[in-house]
Design a protein around this motif. Sequence first.
Motif, short mmCIF file in Angstrom:
data_model
loop_
_atom_site.label_atom_id
_atom_site.label_comp_id
_atom_site.label_asym_id
_atom_site.label_seq_id
_atom_site.Cartn_x
_atom_site.Cartn_y
_atom_site.Cartn_z
N PHE A 297 0.82 -1.20 0.00
CA PHE A 297 0.00 0.00 0.00
C PHE A 297 0.85 1.26 0.00
O PHE A 297 0.46 2.29 -0.56
CB PHE A 297 -0.93 -0.02 1.21
N GLY A 298 2.00 1.22 0.59
CA GLY A 298 2.89 2.38 0.57
C GLY A 298 3.36 2.70 -0.84
O GLY A 298 3.40 3.85 -1.26
N ILE A 299 3.74 1.62 -1.56
CA ILE A 299 4.18 1.83 -2.96
C ILE A 299 3.03 2.37 -3.81
O ILE A 299 3.20 3.28 -4.62
CB ILE A 299 4.75 0.52 -3.53
N MET A 300 1.83 1.81 -3.62
CA MET A 300 0.67 2.30 -4.36
C MET A 300 0.39 3.77 -4.05
O MET A 300 0.09 4.57 -4.94
CB MET A 300 -0.55 1.44 -4.03
N ALA A 301 0.46 4.12 -2.77
CA ALA A 301 0.24 5.52 -2.40
C ALA A 301 1.29 6.43 -3.02
O ALA A 301 0.98 7.55 -3.48
CB ALA A 301 0.25 5.65 -0.87
N ALA A 302 2.55 5.95 -3.04
CA ALA A 302 3.61 6.75 -3.65
C ALA A 302 3.35 6.96 -5.14
O ALA A 302 3.54 8.05 -5.68
CB ALA A 302 4.96 6.09 -3.42
N MET A 303 2.88 5.91 -5.80
CA MET A 303 2.58 6.03 -7.23
C MET A 303 1.43 7.02 -7.47
O MET A 303 1.47 7.83 -8.40
CB MET A 303 2.23 4.66 -7.81
N ILE A 304 0.42 6.95 -6.62
CA ILE A 304 -0.72 7.87 -6.78
C ILE A 304 -0.27 9.30 -6.53
O ILE A 304 -0.66 10.25 -7.24
CB ILE A 304 -1.86 7.47 -5.82
N ILE A 305 0.59 9.50 -5.50
CA ILE A 305 1.08 10.85 -5.19
C ILE A 305 1.91 11.39 -6.34
O ILE A 305 1.76 12.56 -6.76
CB ILE A 305 1.88 10.83 -3.88
N VAL A 306 2.78 10.54 -6.90
CA VAL A 306 3.62 10.98 -8.02
C VAL A 306 2.77 11.34 -9.24
O VAL A 306 2.98 12.36 -9.90
CB VAL A 306 4.66 9.90 -8.35
N SER A 307 1.77 10.49 -9.54
CA SER A 307 0.92 10.76 -10.71
C SER A 307 0.11 12.03 -10.51
O SER A 307 -0.02 12.86 -11.43
CB SER A 307 -0.01 9.56 -10.95
N THR A 308 -0.46 12.18 -9.32
CA THR A 308 -1.26 13.39 -9.05
C THR A 308 -0.40 14.63 -9.09
O THR A 308 -0.81 15.67 -9.64
CB THR A 308 -1.94 13.25 -7.69
N THR A 309 0.80 14.54 -8.54
CA THR A 309 1.70 15.69 -8.57
C THR A 309 2.08 16.05 -10.00
O THR A 309 2.11 17.23 -10.39
CB THR A 309 2.96 15.40 -7.74
N THR A 310 2.37 15.04 -10.81
CA THR A 310 2.70 15.28 -12.22
C THR A 310 1.53 15.92 -12.95
O THR A 310 1.70 16.85 -13.76
CB THR A 310 3.09 13.96 -12.90
N LEU A 311 0.32 15.43 -12.68
CA LEU A 311 -0.87 15.99 -13.32
C LEU A 311 -1.09 17.44 -12.92
O LEU A 311 -1.45 18.30 -13.73
CB LEU A 311 -2.09 15.13 -12.98
#
Length: 331
Positions: A297-311
Amino acid sequence: MATLFSAAPFWLDVTAPTLEDMHILQKVFRIHPLTVEDILTEDTREKCELYPHYYFCCFRSFDPDPNSITYLEPISVFSVVAQDFVLTFHRRPYVHATNVLHRIRRKGETEAYADIEESPLTVTPGWINYALIDDVTDSFAPLMAQLQLEVDSIDELVLILRQSEQADMLRRMGEARRLVITLTRLLASKPDVVRSLIKWRQTRANDEILVYLSDIQDHLLAMVQNVYHYERIISRAHANYLGQINVEMTKSSNSTNKAVAWLTTMGTVLVPMHVIGGLWGMNVNVPGQDTGLGWFFGIMAAMIIVSTTTLLIFRPDHFRTVRRYLLPCSR
């Protein structure tokens, strides 16, 4: 060569005169060399010229047969009108001489048939020239009616066409504009010819033909004005047609841009996830794989944070669009 003789005056109608024919006629009727040159070259403008014992008129007609290869091509009709004769010349056969002959016969039969209406004028060389001009003018009426119907149809349909009908409308506008140009070429100088003829006949006392020539001039001026009006309508319809196409192209371009923008947004979201996910393949140990789901779940959260930040950084407009669509769903 067709000839109509009476005691006096008479009418001589000549089709496709040769040089020898013109030399003979020039000597017999004392025709000016400039008139002979105009008749033989057949490239003179429409005009009415005065000479010592006759006046010379050039009045163009056209080929009315739509199945002919010379359809709507001009036919120059030359008239040499004197006090006791009238000579007419034309390169190709035309129907106006026959129509005038029928009209002359009807005038002779008016007394026997009271229901036939004909002008009370006496058949003279001036009347024959007037009748030819009148018949040529009347021959434009069907073309004017056809053009009016076509222009009105184009003006009504140009803004409500489906995309499949636009090519046909462009063809119709081209044909209508070609007909307008042809009629403009045939009609533009005719009022000046009749005006010159009226000025000459005004010098004669009690000339009854003058009223009829004025009526022909009114008809010609009305047709010329209508042709110019139809040209303006076609120009406006063409501008509306191009504007409609531009609007449709803009709509299509906007739809394409939206599709490309959504694909770009999806790429902006998925590419960082793919990069992070690609760090660990099936032969690479994932951190925390033996300690539970916390690392997952930590990795998934990191991926979501990175994608949202990029967007948010690169596509803020699309983030607002996504948020606008997601908020009603969350409610």
